[in-house]
Design a protein around this motif. Structure first.
Motif, PDB file in Angstrom:
ATOM      1  N   ASN A 177       2.829  -7.135   2.064  1.00 19.73           N
ATOM      2  CA  ASN A 177       2.767  -5.984   2.851  1.00 19.73           C
ATOM      3  C   ASN A 177       3.813  -4.966   2.674  1.00 19.73           C
ATOM      4  N   ILE A 178       4.619  -5.156   1.778  1.00 15.94           N
ATOM      5  CA  ILE A 178       5.696  -4.041   1.497  1.00 15.94           C
ATOM      6  C   ILE A 178       5.400  -3.160   0.211  1.00 15.94           C
ATOM      7  N   HIS A 179       5.268  -1.650   0.257  1.00 14.89           N
ATOM      8  CA  HIS A 179       4.769  -1.036  -0.935  1.00 14.89           C
ATOM      9  C   HIS A 179       6.206  -0.425  -1.274  1.00 14.89           C
ATOM     10  N   LYS A 180       6.257   0.009  -2.421  1.00 12.68           N
ATOM     11  CA  LYS A 180       7.222   0.417  -3.185  1.00 12.68           C
ATOM     12  C   LYS A 180       6.784   1.985  -3.493  1.00 12.68           C
ATOM     13  N   ALA A 181       7.570   3.115  -3.201  1.00 17.88           N
ATOM     14  CA  ALA A 181       7.611   4.445  -3.519  1.00 17.88           C
ATOM     15  C   ALA A 181       8.395   4.717  -4.337  1.00 17.88           C
ATOM     16  N   VAL A 182       8.397   5.106  -5.531  1.00 16.26           N
ATOM     17  CA  VAL A 182       9.425   5.603  -6.434  1.00 16.26           C
ATOM     18  C   VAL A 182       9.437   6.954  -6.238  1.00 16.26           C
ATOM     19  N   ILE A 183      10.595   7.491  -5.751  1.00 17.52           N
ATOM     20  CA  ILE A 183      10.642   9.019  -5.455  1.00 17.52           C
ATOM     21  C   ILE A 183      11.455   9.694  -6.871  1.00 17.52           C
ATOM     22  N   LEU A 184      12.379   9.119  -7.197  1.00 18.69           N
ATOM     23  CA  LEU A 184      13.083   9.549  -8.387  1.00 18.69           C
ATOM     24  C   LEU A 184      13.251   8.324  -9.268  1.00 18.69           C
ATOM     25  N   LYS A 185      13.822   8.750 -10.699  1.00 20.99           N
ATOM     26  CA  LYS A 185      14.032   7.621 -11.556  1.00 20.99           C
ATOM     27  C   LYS A 185      14.762   6.463 -10.709  1.00 20.99           C
ATOM     28  N   TYR A 186      15.714   6.681 -10.079  1.00 26.57           N
ATOM     29  CA  TYR A 186      16.898   5.766  -9.641  1.00 26.57           C
ATOM     30  C   TYR A 186      16.624   5.671  -7.795  1.00 26.57           C
ATOM     31  N   ASN A 187      15.595   6.279  -7.312  1.00 27.47           N
ATOM     32  CA  ASN A 187      15.431   5.940  -6.076  1.00 27.47           C
ATOM     33  C   ASN A 187      14.029   5.817  -5.615  1.00 27.47           C
ATOM     34  N   SER A 188      14.102   4.669  -4.619  1.00 28.70           N
ATOM     35  CA  SER A 188      12.549   4.250  -4.291  1.00 28.70           C
ATOM     36  C   SER A 188      12.846   4.018  -2.581  1.00 28.70           C
ATOM     37  N   ILE A 201      12.244  13.275  -1.150  1.00 24.06           N
ATOM     38  CA  ILE A 201      12.184  12.122  -0.078  1.00 24.06           C
ATOM     39  C   ILE A 201      10.990  12.928   0.818  1.00 24.06           C
ATOM     40  N   ASP A 202      11.219  14.161   1.139  1.00 21.23           N
ATOM     41  CA  ASP A 202      10.173  14.825   2.192  1.00 21.23           C
ATOM     42  C   ASP A 202       8.731  14.613   1.667  1.00 21.23           C
ATOM     43  N   PHE A 203       8.600  14.899   0.107  1.00 23.08           N
ATOM     44  CA  PHE A 203       7.313  15.167  -0.007  1.00 23.08           C
ATOM     45  C   PHE A 203       6.753  13.518  -0.279  1.00 23.08           C
ATOM     46  N   THR A 204       7.596  12.552  -0.856  1.00 26.10           N
ATOM     47  CA  THR A 204       6.847  11.109  -0.616  1.00 26.10           C
ATOM     48  C   THR A 204       6.685  10.610   0.926  1.00 26.10           C
ATOM     49  N   ILE A 205       7.295  11.314   2.105  1.00 24.48           N
ATOM     50  CA  ILE A 205       7.273  10.530   3.226  1.00 24.48           C
ATOM     51  C   ILE A 205       5.890  11.446   3.817  1.00 24.48           C
ATOM     52  N   ASN A 206       5.584  12.545   3.248  1.00 24.76           N
ATOM     53  CA  ASN A 206       4.300  13.165   3.799  1.00 24.76           C
ATOM     54  C   ASN A 206       3.402  12.421   3.074  1.00 24.76           C
ATOM     55  N   LEU A 207       3.282  11.966   1.696  1.00 22.59           N
ATOM     56  CA  LEU A 207       2.366  11.426   1.082  1.00 22.59           C
ATOM     57  C   LEU A 207       2.165  10.100   1.872  1.00 22.59           C
TER      58      LEU A 207
END
Length: 74
Positions: A61-72, A40-46
């Motif tokens: 205007n909503i973007h989806k960031a997949v963090i891990l297989k079951y978490n976005s 999550i921290d890595f994705t937030i930084n990106l």
């Protein structure tokens, strides 16, 4: 946050994150919770570096960031 962007969490998002964290703590080894936090921290930084990095979701205007297989993040 060197570029001026900052991710803001809604109350609902923080509540859901806490629920997920509690679920993981009660049912999985601690390493799973630690790995999710790091991801999550890595994705937030990106996202803070480039808010349009991830593809738009079904809603405009909503973007989806997949963090891990079951978490976005949205």
């Amino acid at each position: 946050m060197e570029n001026g962007y900052k991710v803001l969490w809604t109350e609902k998002a923080l509540s859901e994150l806490e629920e997920i964290s509690n679920y993981l703590k009660n049912r999985w080894p601690e390493v799973v919770t630690v790995n999710l936090k790091k991801a999550i921290d890595f994705t937030i930084n990106l996202i803070e570096e480039n808010p349009k990095l991830y593809p738009k979701s079904v809603k405009e205007n909503i973007h989806k960031a997949v963090i891990l297989k079951y978490n976005s993040l949205y």
